[in-house]
Design a protein around this motif. Structure first.
Motif, PDB file in Angstrom:
ATOM      1  N   GLY A  39      -3.979   8.707   2.650  1.00  0.00           N
ATOM      2  CA  GLY A  39      -2.570   8.426   2.384  1.00  0.00           C
ATOM      3  C   GLY A  39      -2.118   9.027   1.064  1.00  0.00           C
ATOM      4  O   GLY A  39      -1.034   9.609   0.963  1.00  0.00           O
ATOM      5  N   VAL A  40      -2.932   8.905   0.041  1.00  0.00           N
ATOM      6  CA  VAL A  40      -2.562   9.455  -1.272  1.00  0.00           C
ATOM      7  C   VAL A  40      -2.488  10.980  -1.181  1.00  0.00           C
ATOM      8  O   VAL A  40      -1.531  11.606  -1.664  1.00  0.00           O
ATOM      9  N   VAL A  58      -6.497   4.955   4.134  1.00  0.00           N
ATOM     10  CA  VAL A  58      -5.815   4.644   2.869  1.00  0.00           C
ATOM     11  C   VAL A  58      -6.032   5.788   1.869  1.00  0.00           C
ATOM     12  O   VAL A  58      -5.109   6.231   1.186  1.00  0.00           O
ATOM     13  N   GLU A  59      -7.260   6.281   1.832  1.00  0.00           N
ATOM     14  CA  GLU A  59      -7.590   7.392   0.922  1.00  0.00           C
ATOM     15  C   GLU A  59      -6.745   8.636   1.258  1.00  0.00           C
ATOM     16  O   GLU A  59      -6.167   9.266   0.373  1.00  0.00           O
ATOM     17  N   ARG A 113       0.802  -1.220   0.000  1.00  0.00           N
ATOM     18  CA  ARG A 113       0.000   0.000   0.000  1.00  0.00           C
ATOM     19  C   ARG A 113       0.837   1.274   0.000  1.00  0.00           C
ATOM     20  O   ARG A 113       0.499   2.220  -0.692  1.00  0.00           O
ATOM     21  N   THR A 114       1.914   1.311   0.750  1.00  0.00           N
ATOM     22  CA  THR A 114       2.685   2.559   0.829  1.00  0.00           C
ATOM     23  C   THR A 114       3.339   2.873  -0.522  1.00  0.00           C
ATOM     24  O   THR A 114       3.298   4.002  -0.992  1.00  0.00           O
ATOM     25  N   SER A 171       0.703   3.905  -2.972  1.00  0.00           N
ATOM     26  CA  SER A 171       0.182   5.215  -2.593  1.00  0.00           C
ATOM     27  C   SER A 171       1.133   6.335  -3.046  1.00  0.00           C
ATOM     28  O   SER A 171       0.706   7.341  -3.623  1.00  0.00           O
TER      29      SER A 171
END
Ligand code: ASP
Length: 325
Positions: A298-299, A295-296, A64-65, A68
């Protein structure tokens, strides 16, 4: 006179949250807020980083990171190169520096680095002329995670100061916990660390937090319950008797959650071990869980950090011991 584009954040790099002051954190969050809104609109792409090169240098696995950061850079119009390097434990330091020097010769603008060793990002910053973002170094810091957590909380609660936040579980191995402690402290929230004795670092109180070894005590009336992943891969030896025992005493379920404020937010940096540190029932609770929103955000946070560092690059001092840019 050429003025610095983002005067409230004047650091060359983002190596950690420790040492940042409220105005700097706020500058990053405010910029991220703009991107959070734009990312929900049909038109997500722009040119803020046109002509810039971002290298994602990951010595540790990450889905994910890395994704992102990659998406964030794309949305700003930058070129992105991904490098995933398997690190041999023997020559880690050497590999890191060699790689850094090689990459430096390619003139990237921003290097995003993840490494299993604490201090790796700071070391790298001494060897390259570009801006460096720490995407996680050992159990030390993961600053963009703390920023995205803060943005998520701020959007839901309108503020950070005065909130009571419980960070629960494997604090010992968690860079997420460390970055969050620094950020929440500096922004005026109060942190409680909750977990079994072997998983709370000794001397934790010196970080200005309260420590609870009983989760039921620790969750009483908190505004935010931030769960941490049990990091089996960083554990040598036995830190708790069994997964079942762990879940019974330190897993977040309905019953323990009932002790927090009725509208307390549920957070987790991912990836989740369902049934170990968190019950699916609460993780997927649409009303309370903000895990997907994290998560959202994060971007958005990574867009803000990439943009600010790249835009300020010609106005901040290189920390490199190599030749100047
Ligand atoms: N993804 C976070 C990190 O890289 C949290 C975790 O792995 O548990 O630290």
């Amino acid at each position: 006179m050429n003025t610095i584009p983002f005067p409230d954040y004047r650091h060359r790099h983002l190596l950690g949250i420790e040492g940042l002051v409220p105005i700097e954190v706020t500058a990053l969050l405010d910029r991220a807020e703009i991107y959070a809104q734009r990312n929900r609109s049909p038109d997500k792409f722009s040119e803020e980083m046109r002509g810039r090169t971002v290298i994602n240098l990951f010595f540790e696995n990450s889905t994910r990171t890395r994704t992102s950061f990659e998406l964030a850079a794309h949305r700003l119009g930058a070129n992105v190169i991904n490098m995933t390097v398997g690190s041999s434990s023997v020559a880690k330091g050497e590999t890191l520096i060699d790689t850094a020097v090689t990459l430096n010769a390619m003139h990237p603008d921003v290097l995003v680095v993840r490494h299993a060793e604490s201090g790796a990002a700071a070391l790298l910053a001494q060897k390259v002329n570009c801006a460096v973002i720490n995407a996680g170094d050992g159990a030390h810091e993961h600053p963009t995670q703390a920023l995205l957590d803060a943005l998520t909380i701020r959007r839901r609660r309108g503020k950070l100061s005065g909130l009571e936040v419980a960070i629960c579980g494997d604090v010992l191995h968690s860079r997420v916990a460390r970055s969050n402690i620094h950020l929440l402290n500096v922004m005026g929230a109060h942190v409680r660390l909750v977990g079994p004795r072997p998983l709370i670092p000794s001397g934790a109180q010196e970080l200005g937090v309260d420590v609870f070894y009983d989760m039921r005590e620790g969750l009483k009336d908190v505004d935010v319950v931030m769960m941490l992943r049990i990091q089996m891969e960083r554990m040598q030896g036995n830190f708790f008797p069994s997964v079942r025992e762990y879940f019974r005493y330190f897993g977040l379920d309905r019953e323990k959650l009932a002790l927090a404020k009725p509208d307390a937010l549920i957070m987790h940096p991912g990836p989740m071990n369902r049934g170990v540190e968190i019950d699916s029932d609460v993780a997927d609770d649409f009303e309370r869980s903000v895990i997907r929103e994290q998560v959202e955000m994060g971007v958005a946070v990574r867009m803000a950090v990439l943009e600010i560092l790249a835009a300020n690059l010609d106005h901040t001092e290189s920390t490199s011991t190599l030749e100047k840019r």
